[in-house]
Design a protein around this motif. Sequence first.
Motif, PDB file in Angstrom:
ATOM      1  N   TRP A  19       6.714   2.829 -13.262  1.00 54.88           N
ATOM      2  CA  TRP A  19       5.382   2.249 -13.449  1.00 54.88           C
ATOM      3  C   TRP A  19       5.145   1.130 -12.446  1.00 54.88           C
ATOM      4  CZ3 TRP A  19       3.924  -2.728 -14.556  1.00 54.88           C
ATOM      5  CH2 TRP A  19       2.570  -2.907 -14.846  1.00 54.88           C
ATOM      6  N   LEU A  20       6.154   0.298 -12.230  1.00 57.60           N
ATOM      7  CA  LEU A  20       6.034  -0.844 -11.334  1.00 57.60           C
ATOM      8  C   LEU A  20       5.699  -0.415  -9.909  1.00 57.60           C
ATOM      9  CD1 LEU A  20       6.285  -3.893 -11.613  1.00 57.60           C
ATOM     10  CD2 LEU A  20       8.673  -3.695 -10.952  1.00 57.60           C
ATOM     11  N   MET A  21       6.237   0.725  -9.481  1.00 55.94           N
ATOM     12  CA  MET A  21       5.937   1.212  -8.131  1.00 55.94           C
ATOM     13  C   MET A  21       4.446   1.479  -7.954  1.00 55.94           C
ATOM     14  SD  MET A  21       9.044   3.675  -7.075  1.00 55.94           S
ATOM     15  CE  MET A  21       9.491   4.264  -8.684  1.00 55.94           C
ATOM     16  N   GLY A  22       3.817   2.038  -8.979  1.00 63.78           N
ATOM     17  CA  GLY A  22       2.382   2.275  -8.908  1.00 63.78           C
ATOM     18  C   GLY A  22       1.585   0.992  -9.014  1.00 63.78           C
ATOM     19  N   ALA A  23       2.070   0.055  -9.825  1.00 65.08           N
ATOM     20  CA  ALA A  23       1.352  -1.201 -10.035  1.00 65.08           C
ATOM     21  C   ALA A  23       1.385  -2.105  -8.809  1.00 65.08           C
ATOM     22  CB  ALA A  23       1.940  -1.934 -11.245  1.00 65.08           C
ATOM     23  N   PRO A  26      -1.592  -2.032  -5.015  1.00 58.47           N
ATOM     24  CA  PRO A  26      -2.702  -2.888  -4.569  1.00 58.47           C
ATOM     25  C   PRO A  26      -2.257  -4.199  -3.924  1.00 58.47           C
ATOM     26  CG  PRO A  26      -3.009  -2.218  -6.854  1.00 58.47           C
ATOM     27  CD  PRO A  26      -1.650  -1.789  -6.449  1.00 58.47           C
ATOM     28  N   LEU A  27      -1.017  -4.592  -4.143  1.00 56.14           N
ATOM     29  CA  LEU A  27      -0.527  -5.858  -3.611  1.00 56.14           C
ATOM     30  C   LEU A  27       0.032  -5.734  -2.195  1.00 56.14           C
ATOM     31  CD1 LEU A  27       1.349  -7.050  -6.824  1.00 56.14           C
ATOM     32  CD2 LEU A  27      -1.016  -7.546  -6.149  1.00 56.14           C
ATOM     33  N   VAL A  28       0.253  -4.504  -1.748  1.00 57.68           N
ATOM     34  CA  VAL A  28       0.823  -4.275  -0.421  1.00 57.68           C
ATOM     35  C   VAL A  28      -0.318  -4.107   0.588  1.00 57.68           C
ATOM     36  CG1 VAL A  28       2.317  -2.780   0.957  1.00 57.68           C
ATOM     37  CG2 VAL A  28       2.821  -3.157  -1.462  1.00 57.68           C
ATOM     38  N   LYS A  29      -0.191  -4.770   1.718  1.00 60.92           N
ATOM     39  CA  LYS A  29      -1.221  -4.712   2.749  1.00 60.92           C
ATOM     40  C   LYS A  29      -1.379  -3.263   3.246  1.00 60.92           C
ATOM     41  CE  LYS A  29      -2.537  -6.721   7.155  1.00 60.92           C
ATOM     42  NZ  LYS A  29      -2.192  -7.611   8.241  1.00 60.92           N
ATOM     43  N   PRO A  30      -2.626  -2.768   3.327  1.00 63.08           N
ATOM     44  CA  PRO A  30      -2.843  -1.389   3.789  1.00 63.08           C
ATOM     45  C   PRO A  30      -2.375  -1.184   5.229  1.00 63.08           C
ATOM     46  CG  PRO A  30      -4.829  -2.285   2.793  1.00 63.08           C
ATOM     47  CD  PRO A  30      -3.864  -3.422   2.931  1.00 63.08           C
ATOM     48  N   ILE A  31      -1.892   0.000   5.486  1.00 65.74           N
ATOM     49  CA  ILE A  31      -1.473   0.368   6.834  1.00 65.74           C
ATOM     50  C   ILE A  31      -2.638   1.110   7.495  1.00 65.74           C
ATOM     51  CG2 ILE A  31      -0.439   2.538   6.075  1.00 65.74           C
ATOM     52  CD1 ILE A  31       1.714   2.154   8.172  1.00 65.74           C
ATOM     53  N   MET A  32      -2.890   0.828   8.752  1.00 65.46           N
ATOM     54  CA  MET A  32      -4.031   1.426   9.442  1.00 65.46           C
ATOM     55  C   MET A  32      -3.572   2.123  10.721  1.00 65.46           C
ATOM     56  SD  MET A  32      -6.398   0.580   7.386  1.00 65.46           S
ATOM     57  CE  MET A  32      -8.022   0.610   8.073  1.00 65.46           C
ATOM     58  N   PHE A  33      -4.174   3.272  10.984  1.00 64.56           N
ATOM     59  CA  PHE A  33      -3.967   3.995  12.236  1.00 64.56           C
ATOM     60  C   PHE A  33      -5.334   4.358  12.782  1.00 64.56           C
ATOM     61  CE2 PHE A  33      -0.064   4.899   9.880  1.00 64.56           C
ATOM     62  CZ  PHE A  33       0.890   4.579  10.829  1.00 64.56           C
ATOM     63  N   SER A  46       3.808  13.177   3.570  1.00 65.39           N
ATOM     64  CA  SER A  46       3.965  12.532   2.268  1.00 65.39           C
ATOM     65  C   SER A  46       3.781  13.536   1.130  1.00 65.39           C
ATOM     66  CB  SER A  46       2.966  11.386   2.133  1.00 65.39           C
ATOM     67  OG  SER A  46       3.092  10.764   0.895  1.00 65.39           O
ATOM     68  N   ILE A  47       2.814  14.426   1.260  1.00 67.60           N
ATOM     69  CA  ILE A  47       2.591  15.461   0.245  1.00 67.60           C
ATOM     70  C   ILE A  47       3.803  16.386   0.165  1.00 67.60           C
ATOM     71  CG2 ILE A  47       1.204  17.500  -0.325  1.00 67.60           C
ATOM     72  CD1 ILE A  47      -1.227  15.909   0.813  1.00 67.60           C
ATOM     73  N   ILE A  48       4.359  16.741   1.310  1.00 71.22           N
ATOM     74  CA  ILE A  48       5.555  17.591   1.345  1.00 71.22           C
ATOM     75  C   ILE A  48       6.719  16.884   0.639  1.00 71.22           C
ATOM     76  CG2 ILE A  48       7.284  18.665   2.861  1.00 71.22           C
ATOM     77  CD1 ILE A  48       4.556  20.111   2.790  1.00 71.22           C
ATOM     78  N   LEU A  49       6.849  15.567   0.863  1.00 71.02           N
ATOM     79  CA  LEU A  49       7.914  14.808   0.203  1.00 71.02           C
ATOM     80  C   LEU A  49       7.733  14.783  -1.315  1.00 71.02           C
ATOM     81  CD1 LEU A  49       8.378  11.775   2.633  1.00 71.02           C
ATOM     82  CD2 LEU A  49       9.996  13.637   2.195  1.00 71.02           C
ATOM     83  N   VAL A  50       6.485  14.668  -1.781  1.00 67.69           N
ATOM     84  CA  VAL A  50       6.220  14.696  -3.226  1.00 67.69           C
ATOM     85  C   VAL A  50       6.652  16.042  -3.793  1.00 67.69           C
ATOM     86  CG1 VAL A  50       4.416  14.719  -4.993  1.00 67.69           C
ATOM     87  CG2 VAL A  50       4.365  12.989  -3.213  1.00 67.69           C
ATOM     88  N   ILE A  51       6.261  17.115  -3.130  1.00 71.72           N
ATOM     89  CA  ILE A  51       6.625  18.459  -3.596  1.00 71.72           C
ATOM     90  C   ILE A  51       8.140  18.645  -3.569  1.00 71.72           C
ATOM     91  CG2 ILE A  51       6.438  20.924  -3.063  1.00 71.72           C
ATOM     92  CD1 ILE A  51       3.541  20.275  -2.074  1.00 71.72           C
ATOM     93  N   SER A  73      12.635   9.669  -8.028  1.00 74.90           N
ATOM     94  CA  SER A  73      12.289  10.227  -6.708  1.00 74.90           C
ATOM     95  C   SER A  73      10.826  10.652  -6.659  1.00 74.90           C
ATOM     96  CB  SER A  73      13.213  11.399  -6.345  1.00 74.90           C
ATOM     97  OG  SER A  73      12.981  12.513  -7.170  1.00 74.90           O
ATOM     98  N   ILE A  74      10.332  11.219  -7.748  1.00 76.50           N
ATOM     99  CA  ILE A  74       8.906  11.570  -7.801  1.00 76.50           C
ATOM    100  C   ILE A  74       8.061  10.302  -7.793  1.00 76.50           C
ATOM    101  CG2 ILE A  74       7.089  12.556  -9.271  1.00 76.50           C
ATOM    102  CD1 ILE A  74       9.124  14.710 -10.079  1.00 76.50           C
ATOM    103  N   GLY A  75       8.494   9.295  -8.547  1.00 74.97           N
ATOM    104  CA  GLY A  75       7.761   8.027  -8.580  1.00 74.97           C
ATOM    105  C   GLY A  75       7.670   7.378  -7.212  1.00 74.97           C
ATOM    106  N   ILE A  76       8.772   7.375  -6.479  1.00 76.66           N
ATOM    107  CA  ILE A  76       8.782   6.765  -5.144  1.00 76.66           C
ATOM    108  C   ILE A  76       7.877   7.529  -4.192  1.00 76.66           C
ATOM    109  CG2 ILE A  76      10.225   6.364  -3.102  1.00 76.66           C
ATOM    110  CD1 ILE A  76      12.534   5.742  -5.098  1.00 76.66           C
ATOM    111  N   THR A  77       8.043   8.850  -4.130  1.00 74.66           N
ATOM    112  CA  THR A  77       7.254   9.642  -3.169  1.00 74.66           C
ATOM    113  C   THR A  77       5.773   9.633  -3.541  1.00 74.66           C
ATOM    114  OG1 THR A  77       7.779  11.698  -4.360  1.00 74.66           O
ATOM    115  CG2 THR A  77       9.171  11.124  -2.470  1.00 74.66           C
ATOM    116  N   PHE A  78       5.469   9.690  -4.838  1.00 77.26           N
ATOM    117  CA  PHE A  78       4.065   9.684  -5.253  1.00 77.26           C
ATOM    118  C   PHE A  78       3.437   8.316  -5.008  1.00 77.26           C
ATOM    119  CE2 PHE A  78       0.440  10.016  -8.163  1.00 77.26           C
ATOM    120  CZ  PHE A  78      -0.062  11.242  -7.747  1.00 77.26           C
ATOM    121  N   SER A  79       4.200   7.251  -5.185  1.00 75.91           N
ATOM    122  CA  SER A  79       3.689   5.904  -4.891  1.00 75.91           C
ATOM    123  C   SER A  79       3.376   5.761  -3.406  1.00 75.91           C
ATOM    124  CB  SER A  79       4.704   4.844  -5.311  1.00 75.91           C
ATOM    125  OG  SER A  79       4.839   4.836  -6.702  1.00 75.91           O
TER     126      SER A  79
END
Length: 189
Positions: A19-23, A26-33, A46-51, A73-79
């Motif tokens: 749960w904490l990974m999802g919470a 919003p506190l992490v600065k967005p990455i931009m490309f 990232s989607i491949i890693l979730v699957i 592992s699902i929590g980390i990849t989905f986060s």
Amino acid sequence: IIIISSFVGLKITEYFLVWLMGAIIPLVKPIMFKSNFVKYLILFISIILVIASMKAYMFFGNHPKLQIVPDLSIGITFSILLYLIVSFFNYEIGENIINIPKQLAAFSYTLYLTHFPLAHIIFTWRASTLWTFDGKEAMFIKLIIMVSVVLYAWIISSLTEKHTEKVRKAIFGFIKALNVKKVKSIIVK
């Protein structure tokens, strides 16, 4: 947290990390490309890693005490996937607002409430002899089920969660009206 953890037990405390990974997103600065190609390539990976992380259940299915490993592992990849979606698609263009995270968040609570009963039915189906799917066919069926669960939650939320603000205003308006009547009656006495 330590006191609460001692009451709820180790298993629930382990899932607090998920749960904490999802919470924390919003506190992490967005990455931009600047390059859309790079954005979509990273998103695709990232989607491949979730699957791929979903496959962890195959390795830990017979070890109930290690169930946290595939869940983590699902929590980390989905986060990571959610973080990328927030980073890449949370912006405005002129008068039209493209805010995918806001649209997804609009029914997140309903998804939270409704996904477990459906997931339980699906896991029961998979454990039965009625589940006859293997390989790519099974992954396709799981993808359809996942999309169906999200669609189901969206439909339920459009009937309930979408109207939360209207109901809140009506309740507070009613309470305010009761208080005004009570004050008037006290003054009259």
